[in-house]
Write a protein that holds these residues in place. Structure first.
Motif, PDB file in Angstrom:
ATOM      1  N   TYR A  32       0.840  -1.186   0.000  1.00 43.59           N
ATOM      2  CA  TYR A  32       0.000   0.000   0.000  1.00 43.59           C
ATOM      3  C   TYR A  32       0.882   1.244   0.000  1.00 43.59           C
ATOM      4  N   HIS A  34       1.009   4.902   1.563  1.00 43.34           N
ATOM      5  CA  HIS A  34       0.421   5.732   2.613  1.00 43.34           C
ATOM      6  C   HIS A  34       0.914   7.157   2.462  1.00 43.34           C
ATOM      7  N   TYR A  36       1.137  10.633   4.880  1.00 43.78           N
ATOM      8  CA  TYR A  36       0.967  11.301   6.154  1.00 43.78           C
ATOM      9  C   TYR A  36       1.417  12.743   5.965  1.00 43.78           C
ATOM     10  N   GLN A  38       2.741  16.347   8.362  1.00 41.53           N
ATOM     11  CA  GLN A  38       3.139  16.861   9.660  1.00 41.53           C
ATOM     12  C   GLN A  38       3.030  18.373   9.638  1.00 41.53           C
ATOM     13  N   PRO A  44       3.039  13.714  13.152  1.00 42.93           N
ATOM     14  CA  PRO A  44       2.455  13.380  11.848  1.00 42.93           C
ATOM     15  C   PRO A  44       1.000  12.923  11.995  1.00 42.93           C
ATOM     16  N   TYR A  46      -2.231  10.916   9.692  1.00 40.01           N
ATOM     17  CA  TYR A  46      -2.596  10.130   8.521  1.00 40.01           C
ATOM     18  C   TYR A  46      -3.422  10.981   7.561  1.00 40.01           C
ATOM     19  N   TYR A  87       4.445  13.322   3.586  1.00 44.88           N
ATOM     20  CA  TYR A  87       5.274  12.131   3.426  1.00 44.88           C
ATOM     21  C   TYR A  87       4.521  11.078   2.619  1.00 44.88           C
ATOM     22  N   PRO A  91       4.980   0.824   2.836  1.00 43.51           N
ATOM     23  CA  PRO A  91       5.354   0.066   4.027  1.00 43.51           C
ATOM     24  C   PRO A  91       6.590  -0.760   3.749  1.00 43.51           C
ATOM     25  N   GLY A  92       7.254  -1.160   4.796  1.00 39.69           N
ATOM     26  CA  GLY A  92       8.341  -2.099   4.647  1.00 39.69           C
ATOM     27  C   GLY A  92       7.757  -3.468   4.379  1.00 39.69           C
ATOM     28  N   THR A  96       6.949  -4.809   9.033  1.00 38.42           N
ATOM     29  CA  THR A  96       7.832  -3.672   9.309  1.00 38.42           C
ATOM     30  C   THR A  96       7.037  -2.386   9.273  1.00 38.42           C
ATOM     31  N   PRO A  97       7.174  -1.566  10.271  1.00 39.29           N
ATOM     32  CA  PRO A  97       6.398  -0.318  10.298  1.00 39.29           C
ATOM     33  C   PRO A  97       6.794   0.647   9.188  1.00 39.29           C
ATOM     34  N   LEU A  98       6.024   1.714   9.093  1.00 39.99           N
ATOM     35  CA  LEU A  98       6.234   2.713   8.066  1.00 39.99           C
ATOM     36  C   LEU A  98       7.596   3.378   8.196  1.00 39.99           C
ATOM     37  N   PHE A 100       9.566   6.759   7.210  1.00 44.60           N
ATOM     38  CA  PHE A 100       9.382   8.131   6.745  1.00 44.60           C
ATOM     39  C   PHE A 100      10.651   8.635   6.083  1.00 44.60           C
ATOM     40  N   LYS A 102      12.148  12.167   3.665  1.00 38.89           N
ATOM     41  CA  LYS A 102      12.249  13.612   3.926  1.00 38.89           C
ATOM     42  C   LYS A 102      10.936  14.335   3.647  1.00 38.89           C
TER      43      LYS A 102
END
Lengths: 110, 114
Positions: A32, A34, A36, A38, A44, A46, A87, A91-92, A96-98, A100, A102
């Motif tokens: 997917y 994503h 986000y 900030q 950050p 969603y 951003y 996903p990894g 594995t979490p997202l 981020f 630059k």
């Protein structure tokens, strides 16, 4: 892990649409995308996510290229409150979490 | 308001000291994530816990440790602090542990090491 490329910064006039591009040429078929953002001095938040087809929610639209190598976040009418770092995140692998990068710093001019 | 709370908001301490940052996830969320954001490094993932167990590890230094308690709140412990540890520390939570889960971020703790 898939990598993304985004412009460092973009500028938009208030009330105008904004198209924020992202290249993710190494993305796999089940990843997917994503987005986000900030806002200044905040954590950050969603924005939207999608897999293959275009997605819409109250904040934005996400247009995903047919080959899935790129996507575009669309803010239909930029407001001053939309000034933020955006951003684009694949996903990894697996759990594995997202990750981020630059991001793109969006400035909105009144 | 994301529903994720972090305390304290600001923390000023000296090199060599130890601090504890606290995070309460959104009601019902089982996963907690910790991130570090500094000016030069951007937002770096440190560690994830899911229902009390460590789930994934990122760029977390050995001087740093975390845990998630039975009530699902989490603490990030930073020891032997260095000037370079000055940063914003964010906690996020999600319902489950999948990479597709939306993460909800807290307001952050700003750590200043003098």
């Amino acid at each position: 892990d898939a990598k993304t490329t985004q412009p460092n910064s973009m500028e938009s006039n208030e009330e105008e649409p904004v198209h924020l591009p992202c290249n993710h040429s190494t993305i796999s078929g089940t990843d997917y995308i994503h987005w986000y953002r900030q806002l200044p001095s905040q954590g950050p938040e969603y924005v939207i996510h999608g897999l293959t087809s275009n997605v819409n929610n109250r904040m934005a639209s996400l247009a995903i290229a047919e080959d899935r190598k790129s996507s575009t976040l669309i803010l239909h009418r930029a407001t001053l409150r939309d000034a933020a770092v955006y951003y684009c995140i694949p996903p990894g692998s697996g759990n594995t979490p997202l990750v981020f990068g630059k991001g793109t710093r969006l400035s909105v001019i009144a | 308001d994301s529903g994720v709370t972090q305390t304290p908001k600001h923390l000023i301490t000296a090199t060599g000291q130890r601090v504890t940052l606290r995070c309460s996830p959104r009601s019902g969320d089982l996963s907690v994530y910790w991130y570090q954001q500094s000016l030069d490094q951007g937002l770096q993932f440190l560690i994830q816990y899911y229902n009390g167990e460590e789930r994934a590890k990122g760029n977390i230094l050995e001087r740093f440790s975390a845990q998630q308690f039975p009530d699902l709140h989490s603490e990030l412990n930073l020891s032997s602090l260095e000037l370079g540890d000055s940063a914003l520390y964010f906690c996020a939570s999600s319902e489950r542990a999948w990479s597709t889960d939306t993460q909800y971020f807290g307001p952050g703790t700003r750590l200043t090491v003098l």
